[in-house]
Write a protein that holds these residues in place. Structure first.
Motif, PDB file in Angstrom:
ATOM      1  N   LEU A 240       0.884  -1.189   0.143  1.00 51.78           N
ATOM      2  CA  LEU A 240      -0.020  -0.051  -0.110  1.00 51.78           C
ATOM      3  C   LEU A 240       0.704   1.158   0.050  1.00 51.78           C
ATOM      4  CD1 LEU A 240      -2.996  -1.047   2.353  1.00 51.78           C
ATOM      5  CD2 LEU A 240      -2.788  -1.386  -0.078  1.00 51.78           C
ATOM      6  N   ASP A 241       1.918   1.263   0.829  1.00 51.74           N
ATOM      7  CA  ASP A 241       2.898   2.489   0.966  1.00 51.74           C
ATOM      8  C   ASP A 241       3.572   2.476  -0.698  1.00 51.74           C
ATOM      9  OD1 ASP A 241       4.290   4.368   2.215  1.00 51.74           O
ATOM     10  OD2 ASP A 241       5.926   3.108   1.762  1.00 51.74           O
ATOM     11  N   GLU A 242       3.928   1.406  -1.339  1.00 50.21           N
ATOM     12  CA  GLU A 242       4.344   1.413  -2.450  1.00 50.21           C
ATOM     13  C   GLU A 242       3.384   2.029  -3.710  1.00 50.21           C
ATOM     14  OE1 GLU A 242       6.461  -1.303  -5.853  1.00 50.21           O
ATOM     15  OE2 GLU A 242       5.832  -2.168  -3.814  1.00 50.21           O
ATOM     16  N   ALA A 243       2.187   1.753  -3.300  1.00 47.83           N
ATOM     17  CA  ALA A 243       1.341   2.365  -4.319  1.00 47.83           C
ATOM     18  C   ALA A 243       1.178   3.624  -4.242  1.00 47.83           C
ATOM     19  CB  ALA A 243      -0.138   1.754  -4.255  1.00 47.83           C
ATOM     20  N   LEU A 244       1.090   4.242  -2.797  1.00 47.10           N
ATOM     21  CA  LEU A 244       1.062   5.715  -2.546  1.00 47.10           C
ATOM     22  C   LEU A 244       2.039   6.577  -2.985  1.00 47.10           C
ATOM     23  CD1 LEU A 244      -0.745   7.659  -1.292  1.00 47.10           C
ATOM     24  CD2 LEU A 244       0.301   7.533   0.899  1.00 47.10           C
ATOM     25  N   PRO A 249      -1.565   1.873  -9.370  1.00 42.81           N
ATOM     26  CA  PRO A 249      -2.689   1.038  -8.842  1.00 42.81           C
ATOM     27  C   PRO A 249      -2.152  -0.406  -8.542  1.00 42.81           C
ATOM     28  CG  PRO A 249      -3.273   1.411 -11.110  1.00 42.81           C
ATOM     29  CD  PRO A 249      -1.936   2.237 -11.004  1.00 42.81           C
ATOM     30  N   ILE A 250      -2.619  -1.105  -7.622  1.00 41.92           N
ATOM     31  CA  ILE A 250      -2.469  -2.488  -7.656  1.00 41.92           C
ATOM     32  C   ILE A 250      -3.688  -3.338  -7.504  1.00 41.92           C
ATOM     33  CG2 ILE A 250      -0.143  -2.169  -6.267  1.00 41.92           C
ATOM     34  CD1 ILE A 250      -1.762  -2.529  -3.678  1.00 41.92           C
ATOM     35  N   ARG A 251      -3.532  -4.638  -7.986  1.00 48.22           N
ATOM     36  CA  ARG A 251      -4.817  -5.318  -7.708  1.00 48.22           C
ATOM     37  C   ARG A 251      -4.293  -6.653  -6.610  1.00 48.22           C
ATOM     38  NH1 ARG A 251      -5.684  -7.506 -12.412  1.00 48.22           N
ATOM     39  NH2 ARG A 251      -5.304  -9.917 -11.846  1.00 48.22           N
ATOM     40  N   ILE A 252      -5.033  -7.001  -5.445  1.00 43.84           N
ATOM     41  CA  ILE A 252      -4.576  -8.284  -4.950  1.00 43.84           C
ATOM     42  C   ILE A 252      -5.669  -9.218  -5.226  1.00 43.84           C
ATOM     43  CG2 ILE A 252      -4.047  -8.976  -2.695  1.00 43.84           C
ATOM     44  CD1 ILE A 252      -3.052  -6.342  -1.899  1.00 43.84           C
ATOM     45  N   ASP A 253      -5.468 -10.418  -5.882  1.00 44.90           N
ATOM     46  CA  ASP A 253      -6.476 -11.366  -6.235  1.00 44.90           C
ATOM     47  C   ASP A 253      -6.904 -12.245  -4.789  1.00 44.90           C
ATOM     48  OD1 ASP A 253      -7.139 -10.396  -8.535  1.00 44.90           O
ATOM     49  OD2 ASP A 253      -5.610 -11.778  -9.488  1.00 44.90           O
ATOM     50  N   ASP A 254      -5.747 -12.424  -4.002  1.00 42.61           N
ATOM     51  CA  ASP A 254      -5.867 -13.440  -2.808  1.00 42.61           C
ATOM     52  C   ASP A 254      -5.218 -12.804  -1.231  1.00 42.61           C
ATOM     53  OD1 ASP A 254      -6.168 -15.339  -0.876  1.00 42.61           O
ATOM     54  OD2 ASP A 254      -5.319 -16.909  -2.043  1.00 42.61           O
ATOM     55  N   LEU A 255      -6.028 -12.086  -0.748  1.00 42.79           N
ATOM     56  CA  LEU A 255      -5.241 -11.673   0.578  1.00 42.79           C
ATOM     57  C   LEU A 255      -4.966 -12.486   1.438  1.00 42.79           C
ATOM     58  CD1 LEU A 255      -8.015  -8.587   1.075  1.00 42.79           C
ATOM     59  CD2 LEU A 255      -5.871  -8.431   0.560  1.00 42.79           C
ATOM     60  N   ALA A 256      -5.123 -13.719   1.330  1.00 34.79           N
ATOM     61  CA  ALA A 256      -4.479 -14.846   1.919  1.00 34.79           C
ATOM     62  C   ALA A 256      -3.108 -15.251   1.690  1.00 34.79           C
ATOM     63  CB  ALA A 256      -5.551 -15.915   2.285  1.00 34.79           C
ATOM     64  N   ALA A 257      -2.731 -14.677   0.475  1.00 31.94           N
ATOM     65  CA  ALA A 257      -1.378 -15.201  -0.012  1.00 31.94           C
ATOM     66  C   ALA A 257      -0.094 -14.783   0.663  1.00 31.94           C
ATOM     67  CB  ALA A 257      -1.475 -14.847  -1.484  1.00 31.94           C
ATOM     68  N   ASP A 258       0.870 -15.328   0.609  1.00 30.97           N
ATOM     69  CA  ASP A 258       2.040 -14.760   1.429  1.00 30.97           C
ATOM     70  C   ASP A 258       2.494 -13.527   0.511  1.00 30.97           C
ATOM     71  OD1 ASP A 258       2.202 -17.036   2.923  1.00 30.97           O
ATOM     72  OD2 ASP A 258       3.630 -18.092   1.339  1.00 30.97           O
ATOM     73  N   GLY A 259       2.992 -12.484   1.708  1.00 23.27           N
ATOM     74  CA  GLY A 259       3.463 -11.186   1.174  1.00 23.27           C
ATOM     75  C   GLY A 259       2.176 -10.214   0.901  1.00 23.27           C
ATOM     76  N   CYS A 260       1.032 -10.521   1.117  1.00 14.53           N
ATOM     77  CA  CYS A 260      -0.202  -9.581   0.768  1.00 14.53           C
ATOM     78  C   CYS A 260      -0.308  -8.949   2.264  1.00 14.53           C
ATOM     79  CB  CYS A 260      -1.362 -10.270   0.394  1.00 14.53           C
ATOM     80  SG  CYS A 260      -1.124 -10.824  -1.165  1.00 14.53           S
ATOM     81  N   PRO A 261      -1.015  -7.935   2.241  1.00 17.82           N
ATOM     82  CA  PRO A 261      -1.170  -7.306   3.585  1.00 17.82           C
ATOM     83  C   PRO A 261      -2.488  -7.832   4.341  1.00 17.82           C
ATOM     84  CG  PRO A 261      -2.207  -5.895   1.874  1.00 17.82           C
ATOM     85  CD  PRO A 261      -1.213  -7.044   1.369  1.00 17.82           C
ATOM     86  N   GLU A 262      -2.934  -7.699   5.552  1.00 15.20           N
ATOM     87  CA  GLU A 262      -3.907  -8.542   6.287  1.00 15.20           C
ATOM     88  C   GLU A 262      -5.110  -7.819   5.638  1.00 15.20           C
ATOM     89  OE1 GLU A 262      -5.477  -8.856  10.852  1.00 15.20           O
ATOM     90  OE2 GLU A 262      -3.425  -7.749  10.449  1.00 15.20           O
ATOM     91  N   ALA A 263      -6.114  -8.659   5.711  1.00 20.13           N
ATOM     92  CA  ALA A 263      -7.641  -8.204   5.239  1.00 20.13           C
ATOM     93  C   ALA A 263      -8.012  -6.893   6.153  1.00 20.13           C
ATOM     94  CB  ALA A 263      -8.373  -9.379   5.045  1.00 20.13           C
ATOM     95  N   PRO A 264      -8.197  -5.815   5.659  1.00 24.24           N
ATOM     96  CA  PRO A 264      -8.873  -4.628   6.211  1.00 24.24           C
ATOM     97  C   PRO A 264     -10.110  -4.652   6.889  1.00 24.24           C
ATOM     98  CG  PRO A 264      -8.779  -4.006   3.815  1.00 24.24           C
ATOM     99  CD  PRO A 264      -8.344  -5.316   3.863  1.00 24.24           C
TER     100      PRO A 264
END
Length: 713
Positions: A240-244, A249-264
Motif C-alpha cells: 500500500l505504501d508503494e502504491a502511494l 494502482p495494485i490488484r490483490i486477488d488473494d489477500l491470504a497469499a504470502d506477502g499480502c497485507p492483512e485483510a482490512p
C-alpha cells in the motif's frame, strides 16, 4: 506518473534544536523528488518566540524533535505560536503515533529512523496541507497490460482506449457521475462521491478512501456497507505504501497469499487499490477472490486521477480564497496604518508649528531681557553659544563676536564654576532647570550672580520627556541682596549676643546688689553698701559693652587702604605659632579698619596654627622653605583673601606670586570649634562674607571684597 506542477512552491518550516540539524533536515526535505516543489526554511527551537511571524506565511511546520526529550520540550509552545498553520511531528519511534494523535495541535506524524522517513514526511506534508495533486486524465483508459500474477497485479498504463464490459456499464456510470464529482467544493464531499461511484461502477458494496494521517492510512469516506468502526488505520508499510509513493494502482486477488497485507475487513479476500495523487488511496474489496480484473484496475486508476484533478481545483480555490481573505485583511490593516500615520503626521505638523511659534516668541523676548542672558543650542552633544543679549555685553564687557558660535566654556562659564563644567554641560544636555551661584568680574567689579538654566521647550515623546536642544542661561545680580542678608545676619547675631549677656552678665550683678541692700537694711552695716557699689560698677561696665555691641553696625570704622600681607605679618608676631612658618602670596590692597583687621588676623592665624597642630616656640620667617614644619599661607583670591594651614611636609612654596586657590565647598564659620565669633563680627562690620573649609588643615576665605586702585591720586 508525475504530478502536475503547482502554481507556487510548498513553503515549509523545519524546526530542530540545533542549527546544523535544522539546515540538514531542510535540505533533505527539499531534495525529495515526489510531490510539488518545496521551499524549506530551517529554524531552531530557541527561536519559538519569533516562530509566529514565520508560520503565518508558511503552509506547514515540521517539528523535528521527540517531545519526551529536552530538545522537544518546546513542542506546545511551537504549536501555540503556529496558530492555524498545521504542525507535523517528525519524531523518534519512542513517541508512538497514539501519543502524537492525543497531543492537541498536532496535525500529522511521521516516524524518523527509517530509510525512507524523509519521503514519508513529504507525503505527510502533502496530505496535511492538501497540497498538489496529479492531474486527472480527461479520458477513461482501456486495459492493455499483460503483466499479472497469481495474487497481485500492478499496472504502468497511463493511456488506454476503452474499458468496461460489452455494454460499457462501468464507464457510463463514471461518466454520468463526473459532473457531480467535478462540482464538489469540499474535500469530504468529493471523497464520498469518489468512493460511492467507484463501488457502483465495479459492482462491489465494500469501498472506502483512506488518507495518510500520523503515519497511517486512516479512513475518510466509506460506502454504506462499510461501518467506519469496523475499519482500523492501516500501516503504510508494504504494497500500500508503494502504491502511494509510486502513484501506480495494485490488484490483490488473494489477500491470504504470502506477502499480502492483512485483510482490512473481515471476510474480504480480494482488493483493488488506486492512489488519489499523493493524498491517499481508494480501496475496493470483495468477499470472493479475484473479484477485480485489469479493466477494473485501470478504470479505477483513471477515476483516481479524476479525483486528484478535482481535488487540485478544490484546494486551489480554497487557497485562493484564503489568500484573498488574507490580502483583504492585510489591506485593511495597511489602510488603518496609513490613516494612523496620517493622523500622527498632522499632529506632528501642528506640534512643529507650535514649537516654531514658541521659539520665535522666545527669541523676540530674548533681546529685551533686562538681565545678562546667553542663548545656547546643543550641537552634537556640545552646548554652543548662539546669541547673547545687550545686557550681557554691557555688564561683562564681552562682545558677541568673542563668544557666539563657540562652545559654552570658560568664556561664558563664570569663575568659580570651572570645576562644575561637566555638571553644567550635562544639565544643559538633559534640558534640566537648574540654578547655580557664582561670582565673576563685571565692569563694576566682582559681583555675585545666580545663574538660571532655562530650556526653551519640553515635550512628551513615547512616554518620556524629550527636551528641545536649546535654552537660555540668565544671570541675575544678587550682590546687594546677599550683602543685605549678611548684614541682617550680623544684626541678628549682635542681638543674640545682647540677649545672652543680659541673661548672664547683667542679671548676676543686679542680684548681688539686691542681696547686699537687703542685708544693709536688716543689719544697718555700711560695709554692705560698698559691695552694692562694686556690683553697680560691674553692671555699668557690662551695659557699656552691650551698648557697644548694639551699636556695632554704626561703630566708627575708620577705613584706609591696607595691604593684607603686611597686616598678616604684624599679627603673626603676636601669635604663639610654635614651629609653624608663615608664607605670603599675591597681595591685595583693600579698604579696612587697620586695627580691627590686625585683630581679625590674630584670631585667624591662631586658628590656622591650631588646625595643623604646630608646637614649640620658634617663629618662622615669611616665604621660608616648607621643610618639615607646618605652614600658614596668606594671600589674595579672585574676590578677597584667604588664610590656610598646611600640615608639616606640604610643599606650598610658590614659584613666583600667584592667587591662592579657594576650596570648592565652604561652610559657615560658626560651629567649627575655632572660636571665630570675633572674626565674624569684624567681617560683618566690613560687609565681608566668611567661610571655612577643613581638610588636612583649615582654610578661612573672605569674599565680596572690592580691591582698591592704588594707582589713583
Amino acid at each position: 506518473m508525475t504530478p502536475p506542477p503547482r502554481s507556487r512552491p510548498r513553503t515549509v518550516i523545519y524546526l530542530a534544536e540545533i542549527d546544523a540539524a535544522a539546515r540538514d533536515g531542510a535540505a533533505a526535505l527539499e531534495r525529495v523528488d515526489s510531490g510539488p516543489q518545496r521551499l524549506v526554511q530551517p529554524l531552531t527551537t530557541d527561536a519559538v518566540d519569533s516562530l509566529g511571524s514565520w508560520a503565518a506565511e508558511a503552509d506547514c511546520v515540521v517539528f523535528a524533535e521527540t517531545p519526551t526529550t529536552a530538545a522537544g520540550a518546546t513542542l506546545l509552545e511551537a504549536v501555540e505560536a503556529c496558530g492555524s498553520t498545521p504542525v507535523i511531528l517528525f519524531s523518534e519511534a519512542t513517541y508512538a503515533p497514539s501519543a502524537a494523535r492525543s497531543t492537541d495541535g498536532i496535525d500529522g506524524y511521521v516516524r524518523r529512523g527509517t530509510d525512507d522517513a524523509v519521503a514519508h514526511l513529504a507525503d505527510e506534508i502533502e496530505w496535511v496541507c492538501a497540497g498538489e495533486r496529479a492531474a486527472a486524465a480527461t479520458a477513461l483508459p482501456a486495459a492493455d497490460s499483460d503483466a499479472e500474477s497469481d495474487a497481485v497485479e500492478t499496472s504502468d498504463t497511463d493511456d488506454v482506449a476503452d474499458t468496461g464490459d460489452a455494454t460499457g456499464r462501468p464507464t457510463a456510470e463514471l461518466l454520468e457521475s463526473l459532473p457531480d464529482v467535478a462540482a464538489c467544493e469540499e474535500r469530504d464531499r468529493l471523497f464520498e462521491r469518489l468512493v460511492a461511484t467507484a463501488a457502483d461502477a465495479v459492482g462491489t458494496e465494500y469501498g472506502w478512501l483512506s488518507t495518510v494521517h500520523f503515519g497511517e492510512l486512516t479512513p475518510r469516506a466509506t460506502t454504506d456497507a462499510v461501518a467506519a468502526e469496523d475499519l482500523e488505520p492501516i500501516s503504510r508499510n508494504g504494497l500500500l505504501d508503494e502504491a502511494l509513493r509510486t502513484g501506480e494502482p495494485i490488484r490483490i486477488d488473494d489477500l491470504a497469499a504470502d506477502g499480502c497485507p492483512e485483510a482490512p475487513l473481515e471476510g474480504m479476500e480480494s482488493l483493488c487499490c488506486v492512489p488519489v495523487a499523493d493524498v491517499g488511496l481508494l480501496l475496493l474489496a470483495a468477499a470472493e477472490p479475484a473479484a477485480f480484473d485489469d479493466r477494473d484496475r485501470d478504470l479505477l486508476a483513471a477515476w483516481g486521477r479524476v479525483g486528484a484533478a478535482v481535488l487540485e481545483r478544490v484546494e486551489t480555490e480554497t487557497n485562493l480564497r484564503t489568500d484573498r481573505d488574507r490580502l483583504r485583511q492585510e489591506l485593511d490593516r495597511a489602510e488603518e496604518i496609513r490613516d494612523r500615520i496620517a493622523a500622527e503626521r498632522d499632529e506632528l505638523a501642528a506640534e512643529r508649528d507650535r514649537l516654531v511659534a514658541e521659539r520665535d516668541r522666545a527669541r523676540a523676548l530674548f533681546a529685551t531681557v533686562p538681565e545678562p542672558a546667553v542663548h545656547y543650542e546643543i550641537d552634537d552633544g556640545q552646548p554652543i553659544v548662539r546669541r547673547v543679549n545687550d545686557a550681557f555685553t554691557d555688564v561683562f564687557d564681552t562682545g558677541p563676536a568673542a563668544v557666539v558660535d563657540e562652545p559654552l566654556d570658560a568664556a561664558t562659564v563664570p569663575p568659580g564654576l570651572e570645576h562644575r563644567q561637566a555638571t553644567l554641560t550635562e544639565a544643559l544636555r538633559a534640558g534640566q532647570r537648574r540654578q547655580l551661584v557664582s561670582r565673576r568680574e563685571t565692569v563694576d567689579g566682582v559681583r555675585e550672580f545666580r545663574l538660571a538654566l532655562v530650556p526653551l521647550e519640553a515635550a512628551e515623546a513615547d512616554g518620556a520627556t524629550a527636551h528641545n536642544p536649546e535654552g537660555l542661561i540668565v544671570y541675575s545680580d544678587v550682590t546687594d541682596a546677599n550683602r543685605r542678608e549678611r548684614e541682617l545676619a550680623a544684626t541678628e547675631a549682635r542681638l543674640e549676643s545682647i540677649a545672652e549677656s543680659l541673661e548672664t552678665d547683667v542679671r548676676t550683678p543686679l542680684n548681688v546688689a539686691r542681696g547686699y541692700l537687703e542685708l544693709a537694711e536688716e543689719t544697718g552695716d555700711a560695709e554692705h553698701f560698698a559691695e552694692v557699689e562694686t556690683a553697680q560698677e560691674r553692671l555699668r561696665e557690662r551695659v557699656a559693652e552691650l551698648r557697644a555691641i548694639a551699636r556695632r553696625d554704626q561703630m566708627a570704622i575708620e577705613t584706609e587702604p591696607v595691604a593684607v600681607t603686611d597686616v598678616a605679618r604684624r599679627a603673626w608676631i603676636a601669635v604663639d605659632s610654635g614651629d609653624a612658618r608663615l608664607v605670603t602670596r599675591e597681595d591685595r590692597v583693600l579698604e579696612a579698619d587697620k586695627a580691627q583687621l590686625r585683630e581679625l588676623f590674630e584670631y585667624l592665624l591662631r586658628a590656622a596654627v591650631e588646625s595643623v597642630g604646630a608646637d614649640g616656640d620658634g617663629k618662622g620667617s615669611d616665604d621660608a622653605a616648607a621643610g618639615d614644619a607646618p605652614i600658614v599661607t596668606v594671600g589674595a583670591t579672585d574676590d578677597g583673601f584667604a588664610v590656610t594651614g598646611h600640615p608639616a611636609g606640604t610643599d606650598v612654596t610658590p614659584i613666583g606670586r600667584e592667587m591662592m586657590p579657594v576650596p570648592g565647598r565652604l561652610t559657615a564659620a560658626d560651629g567649627t570649634g575655632f572660636g571665630l565669633g570675633p572674626v565674624e563680627r569684624i567681617a560683618d562690620a566690613h560687609g565681608w562674607d566668611v567661610g571655612v573649609a577643613t581638610d588636612e588643615g583649615a582654610t578661612f576665605a573672605f569674599r565680596g571684597i572690592d580691591p582698591v586702585d592704588v594707582s589713583r591720586d
